[in-house]
Design a protein around this motif. Sequence first.
Motif, PDB file in Angstrom:
ATOM      1  N   HIS A   1      67.110  25.195 108.386  1.00  0.00           N
ATOM      2  CA  HIS A   1      67.927  25.496 107.246  1.00  0.00           C
ATOM      3  C   HIS A   1      68.559  26.723 107.003  1.00  0.00           C
ATOM      4  O   HIS A   1      69.318  26.813 106.288  1.00  0.00           O
ATOM      5  CB  HIS A   1      66.936  25.036 105.872  1.00  0.00           C
ATOM      6  N   GLY A   2      68.051  27.451 107.890  1.00  0.00           N
ATOM      7  CA  GLY A   2      68.739  28.815 107.890  1.00  0.00           C
ATOM      8  C   GLY A   2      68.300  29.774 106.959  1.00  0.00           C
ATOM      9  O   GLY A   2      69.288  30.797 106.834  1.00  0.00           O
ATOM     10  N   SER A   3      67.317  29.488 105.933  1.00  0.00           N
ATOM     11  CA  SER A   3      67.165  30.373 105.014  1.00  0.00           C
ATOM     12  C   SER A   3      65.732  30.341 104.664  1.00  0.00           C
ATOM     13  O   SER A   3      65.049  28.943 104.767  1.00  0.00           O
ATOM     14  CB  SER A   3      68.044  30.503 103.596  1.00  0.00           C
ATOM     15  N   LEU A   4      65.099  31.266 104.093  1.00  0.00           N
ATOM     16  CA  LEU A   4      63.644  31.056 103.341  1.00  0.00           C
ATOM     17  C   LEU A   4      63.659  30.427 102.179  1.00  0.00           C
ATOM     18  O   LEU A   4      63.057  29.257 101.929  1.00  0.00           O
ATOM     19  CB  LEU A   4      62.873  32.627 103.397  1.00  0.00           C
TER      20      LEU A   4
ATOM     21  N   ALA B   1      58.908  33.015  97.246  1.00  0.00           N
ATOM     22  CA  ALA B   1      58.057  34.207  97.195  1.00  0.00           C
ATOM     23  C   ALA B   1      56.590  33.575  98.047  1.00  0.00           C
ATOM     24  O   ALA B   1      56.469  34.401  99.106  1.00  0.00           O
ATOM     25  CB  ALA B   1      57.241  34.705  95.880  1.00  0.00           C
ATOM     26  N   ALA B   2      56.355  32.324  97.944  1.00  0.00           N
ATOM     27  CA  ALA B   2      55.226  31.850  98.582  1.00  0.00           C
ATOM     28  C   ALA B   2      55.584  31.817 100.107  1.00  0.00           C
ATOM     29  O   ALA B   2      54.707  32.181 101.120  1.00  0.00           O
ATOM     30  CB  ALA B   2      54.990  30.483  98.131  1.00  0.00           C
ATOM     31  N   VAL B   3      56.733  31.428 100.480  1.00  0.00           N
ATOM     32  CA  VAL B   3      57.302  31.197 101.894  1.00  0.00           C
ATOM     33  C   VAL B   3      57.191  32.582 102.506  1.00  0.00           C
ATOM     34  O   VAL B   3      56.937  32.832 103.616  1.00  0.00           O
ATOM     35  CB  VAL B   3      58.667  30.463 101.988  1.00  0.00           C
ATOM     36  N   THR B   4      57.704  33.718 101.806  1.00  0.00           N
ATOM     37  CA  THR B   4      57.864  34.980 102.205  1.00  0.00           C
ATOM     38  C   THR B   4      56.576  35.362 102.675  1.00  0.00           C
ATOM     39  O   THR B   4      56.129  36.217 103.778  1.00  0.00           O
ATOM     40  CB  THR B   4      58.377  35.976 101.399  1.00  0.00           C
TER      41      THR B   4
ATOM     42  N   PRO C   1      57.208  39.863 115.564  1.00  0.00           N
ATOM     43  CA  PRO C   1      58.166  39.690 114.508  1.00  0.00           C
ATOM     44  C   PRO C   1      58.669  37.968 114.926  1.00  0.00           C
ATOM     45  O   PRO C   1      58.974  37.848 116.048  1.00  0.00           O
ATOM     46  CB  PRO C   1      59.476  40.615 114.718  1.00  0.00           C
ATOM     47  N   LEU C   2      58.796  37.472 113.793  1.00  0.00           N
ATOM     48  CA  LEU C   2      59.170  35.888 114.162  1.00  0.00           C
ATOM     49  C   LEU C   2      60.477  35.763 113.148  1.00  0.00           C
ATOM     50  O   LEU C   2      61.470  34.770 113.728  1.00  0.00           O
ATOM     51  CB  LEU C   2      58.111  35.051 113.339  1.00  0.00           C
ATOM     52  N   VAL C   3      60.753  36.303 112.115  1.00  0.00           N
ATOM     53  CA  VAL C   3      61.905  35.967 111.447  1.00  0.00           C
ATOM     54  C   VAL C   3      62.822  37.172 111.385  1.00  0.00           C
ATOM     55  O   VAL C   3      62.385  38.328 110.802  1.00  0.00           O
ATOM     56  CB  VAL C   3      61.654  35.268 110.044  1.00  0.00           C
ATOM     57  N   ILE C   4      64.182  37.181 111.210  1.00  0.00           N
ATOM     58  CA  ILE C   4      64.967  38.361 110.910  1.00  0.00           C
ATOM     59  C   ILE C   4      65.928  37.638 109.770  1.00  0.00           C
ATOM     60  O   ILE C   4      66.354  36.792 109.638  1.00  0.00           O
ATOM     61  CB  ILE C   4      66.131  38.302 112.013  1.00  0.00           C
TER      62      ILE C   4
ATOM     63  N   GLY D   1      70.996  34.694 105.217  1.00  0.00           N
ATOM     64  CA  GLY D   1      70.108  33.854 105.428  1.00  0.00           C
ATOM     65  C   GLY D   1      68.855  34.382 106.312  1.00  0.00           C
ATOM     66  O   GLY D   1      69.001  35.878 106.333  1.00  0.00           O
ATOM     67  N   ALA D   2      68.380  33.502 107.143  1.00  0.00           N
ATOM     68  CA  ALA D   2      67.440  33.805 108.176  1.00  0.00           C
ATOM     69  C   ALA D   2      67.651  33.421 109.498  1.00  0.00           C
ATOM     70  O   ALA D   2      67.842  32.266 109.480  1.00  0.00           O
ATOM     71  CB  ALA D   2      65.985  33.917 107.566  1.00  0.00           C
ATOM     72  N   THR D   3      67.256  34.297 110.349  1.00  0.00           N
ATOM     73  CA  THR D   3      67.280  33.569 111.727  1.00  0.00           C
ATOM     74  C   THR D   3      65.923  33.920 112.504  1.00  0.00           C
ATOM     75  O   THR D   3      65.328  34.838 111.979  1.00  0.00           O
ATOM     76  CB  THR D   3      68.397  34.409 112.582  1.00  0.00           C
TER      77      THR D   3
END
Length: 316
Positions: free
Chosen positions: A17-20, A32-35, A48-51, A56-58
């Motif tokens: 999905h490209g985003s948290l 917030a829960a996903v973060t 580190p796993l997520v940028i 969004g997020a990669t």
Amino acid sequence: MVVDPGQLRLLALIERHGSLTAAAHALRLTPAAVTQQVAKAERDWQVPLVIRGPRGATLTAAGALLASHGRTVEEASDKAEAQLAALLGHLSLRLRIGTFQAAALHLLPPALTALRHRHPDADVSVVDVVSGRGADEISAGRLDLAIVASWGTPLAPPPHLRAHSLLLDPMVVVLPDDHPLATGQPADTELHLEQLRDESWVSILAGHAAREQFHDAAREAGFTPTVRFETESYDVAQALVGTGIAVALVSRLALTHAPGTTHRELAHPRPYRQLYAVTKTDASLTPLADMLIDLLRDVARDITATWEAPLQETQR
């Protein structure tokens, strides 16, 4: 460390999905829960796993590696969900029934006909099961509902099973149609068991609850019956009575009106058997079982009414 499949699936969803926020929506969680879950995963894996970025997020290389396994977890989860839904849908339409002969002939068919009208797509099967084995077949998961009988005493199933009362089935005396007790008095005359003390009897096989009930009733009437013939079938018993060689105690539901026979009601207190439908205590996965029980009770009331009607006619 112990691998958490949920973390792998989360990374696969972030990659897809490209985003948290979108991953949170897919999981029905708050962003917030996903973060928090991502932060925990990075602590657990110590990398580190997520940028996170403005668009969004990669995933990092480590995150992408884990996400590749997460796609397998997600596919397995989706497959499990679909298969469970199919199973529950099948179970909701499935009904495996066990019953003994008299109930299969007289009680079950009208109820099954009504069930078919309501649910033409129902997956119904019926097998012959003697009363003593019905509860065991339910416990073993081979049946969803069993129609069983108990002679003279209430059925007491184990806690994981439930007995639903259906019908009180009285015993009657089946006589040769030229027997003096049949020809010498009106058909509505009730007999006392002691009047048959000198008769030869056809009885259910020794060791069966029906046989024990018969001997107990005879003992209370003051005699020991002379049993000349033994069978496991009320049908066979009535056929033998038709030859004129003996009399028999038969349940009212099992009457076949075999050639050469007639029957008489017994005076109170008369022996009886109680018919039950046995299911698991929690039958929520087989809703057709409850529907069939209601239909069986309707049929039982109709049957009982036909038994009582001749008696009411004679009392007018």
